[in-house]
Design an enzyme around this catalytic site. Sequence first.
Site, PDB file in Angstrom:
ATOM      1  N   ASP A   1      -1.432 -17.510   4.247  1.00 15.64           N
ATOM      2  CA  ASP A   1      -2.507 -18.428   3.822  1.00 15.64           C
ATOM      3  C   ASP A   1      -2.864 -19.383   4.963  1.00 15.64           C
ATOM      4  O   ASP A   1      -4.038 -19.639   5.240  1.00 15.64           O
ATOM      5  CB  ASP A   1      -2.136 -19.178   2.535  1.00 15.64           C
ATOM      6  CG  ASP A   1      -0.670 -19.589   2.457  1.00 15.64           C
ATOM      7  OD1 ASP A   1       0.073 -19.320   3.424  1.00 15.64           O
ATOM      8  OD2 ASP A   1      -0.276 -20.185   1.446  1.00 15.64           O
TER       9      ASP A   1
ATOM     10  N   ASP B   1      -4.882  -6.053   6.487  1.00 15.87           N
ATOM     11  CA  ASP B   1      -6.168  -5.543   6.004  1.00 15.87           C
ATOM     12  C   ASP B   1      -7.133  -6.714   5.778  1.00 15.87           C
ATOM     13  O   ASP B   1      -8.267  -6.732   6.263  1.00 15.87           O
ATOM     14  CB  ASP B   1      -5.934  -4.769   4.700  1.00 15.87           C
ATOM     15  CG  ASP B   1      -7.156  -3.974   4.268  1.00 15.87           C
ATOM     16  OD1 ASP B   1      -8.156  -3.936   5.018  1.00 15.87           O
ATOM     17  OD2 ASP B   1      -7.115  -3.389   3.166  1.00 15.87           O
TER      18      ASP B   1
ATOM     19  N   TYR C   1       0.823  -1.217   0.000  1.00 18.75           N
ATOM     20  CA  TYR C   1       0.000   0.000   0.000  1.00 18.75           C
ATOM     21  C   TYR C   1       0.856   1.266   0.000  1.00 18.75           C
ATOM     22  O   TYR C   1       0.431   2.309   0.445  1.00 18.75           O
ATOM     23  CB  TYR C   1      -0.925   0.019   1.226  1.00 18.75           C
ATOM     24  CG  TYR C   1      -2.053  -0.991   1.179  1.00 18.75           C
ATOM     25  CD1 TYR C   1      -2.143  -1.939   0.175  1.00 18.75           C
ATOM     26  CD2 TYR C   1      -3.034  -0.980   2.153  1.00 18.75           C
ATOM     27  CE1 TYR C   1      -3.170  -2.864   0.149  1.00 18.75           C
ATOM     28  CE2 TYR C   1      -4.077  -1.904   2.129  1.00 18.75           C
ATOM     29  CZ  TYR C   1      -4.132  -2.843   1.132  1.00 18.75           C
ATOM     30  OH  TYR C   1      -5.159  -3.759   1.109  1.00 18.75           O
TER      31      TYR C   1
ATOM     32  N   ASP D   1     -10.540  -8.134   8.155  1.00 19.50           N
ATOM     33  CA  ASP D   1     -11.927  -8.226   7.681  1.00 19.50           C
ATOM     34  C   ASP D   1     -12.472  -9.643   7.860  1.00 19.50           C
ATOM     35  O   ASP D   1     -13.623  -9.839   8.261  1.00 19.50           O
ATOM     36  CB  ASP D   1     -12.046  -7.800   6.206  1.00 19.50           C
ATOM     37  CG  ASP D   1     -12.249  -6.291   6.063  1.00 19.50           C
ATOM     38  OD1 ASP D   1     -11.759  -5.555   6.943  1.00 19.50           O
ATOM     39  OD2 ASP D   1     -12.875  -5.853   5.090  1.00 19.50           O
TER      40      ASP D   1
ATOM     41  N   LYS E   1       4.585 -14.080   4.197  1.00 20.90           N
ATOM     42  CA  LYS E   1       4.690 -15.051   3.110  1.00 20.90           C
ATOM     43  C   LYS E   1       6.160 -15.153   2.704  1.00 20.90           C
ATOM     44  O   LYS E   1       6.519 -15.023   1.517  1.00 20.90           O
ATOM     45  CB  LYS E   1       3.794 -14.571   1.948  1.00 20.90           C
ATOM     46  CG  LYS E   1       3.530 -15.595   0.880  1.00 20.90           C
ATOM     47  CD  LYS E   1       2.609 -16.715   1.307  1.00 20.90           C
ATOM     48  CE  LYS E   1       2.560 -17.782   0.231  1.00 20.90           C
ATOM     49  NZ  LYS E   1       1.893 -19.012   0.666  1.00 20.90           N
TER      50      LYS E   1
END
Length: 337
Positions: free
Chosen positions: A202, A226, A121, A230, A169
Amino acid sequence: MINIATIPGDGIGKEVLKAGLYILDYFDLNFEYTPAPAGRECFNKTGETIPDETIKIAKNADATLFGAITSTPGEKSPIVTLRKELDTYGNIRPIKSFKGVDCIYDDLDFVIVRENTEGLYSQSEEIIEEDKYVIANKIITKKASERICKLAFNLAVKEGRKSVVASHKANVLRKTDGLFRDTFYEVAEDYPNIETNDYYVDATSMFLVTQPQNFDVIVAGNLYGDILSDVSAGLVGGLGLAPSGNIGDKHGLFEPVHGSAPDIAGKDISNPIAMLLSTSMMLDYLSFNYEADLLKRACEEVLRKGNVLTPDLGGTAKTYEMADAVVCNIRELEKSD
Ligand code: NAI
Ligand code: MG
């Protein structure tokens, strides 16, 4: 006098901010408010989604309370801009199940700490060949990784939590996420009493669905944080209940996780709890710990009793009625304390 910048934004942002201010008025804490515009309506009027003056007001305030905005395609995101300008590098998103709320898990209590200033971002995208080949740069620095990990560990200590998990990751993104993971373990050395672990993002997502009770604090880069937050909000009853605080060394910016909800805006039926819990986080940040705790407990009481709920929670109450019920419960808690 404590100065609070208030940025209502658009849609239900305005309704829920009003509810937050209503509760703060009740506490009567010698706060002074400076309203400032941002968002789509502001863009329609001024040609800017976030005027410099708004940034200045937020920078001069002791804390900022932000409603929600409607995004304007092709224009600067007001909230991303504010987080950057205020250098509020840590996005703290508590995930808590509430008694009385119908949700997937009723026994969760953990916190996601999301890095707020870099990663994917960083708004650093390039067009190599128009419509064919585009690149987004993922920026990870040691400095930002270190301070977000420290913030996560300090939060664990402050809240008496047992473990911090880093989500990344690094098996694929060896250099960028590798730096994040290695920095996490370096910082962890200063916190020998906190258990540590790291999962690929993941796998973290799977564990969030299969065994979320095992999480205490999760620290993650910007994009992962982010998405994970959610997913987690969905486990405990949705966006109407999800608060957040953006914390830096000099500034604090508090906002519900949700957006401006154009589908229900203007009807005064938005759930104010996410904003009220964000307001509680702001009170805590400003060291009004007693009021912060009262407000949080009063929100929990309203949800537990279940007789004054907005439509997203299955009730028929208006935003202001739910805010009023919170004030009534604060009064009751004050009497019994
Ligand atoms: P949204 O969060 O506004 O709404 C998603 C769904 O959840 C809608 O069905 C909405 O009615 C419901 N919802 C959200 N908050 C609620 C509340 N407090 N009470 C009851 N129901 C609630 O996300 P959406 O629809 O994707 O985005 C709408 C606009 O908001 C877009 O322009 C988006 O870019 C912007 N946005 C702004 C954010 C911010 O200001 N920080 C964050 C997320 C989205
Ligand atoms: Mg989001």
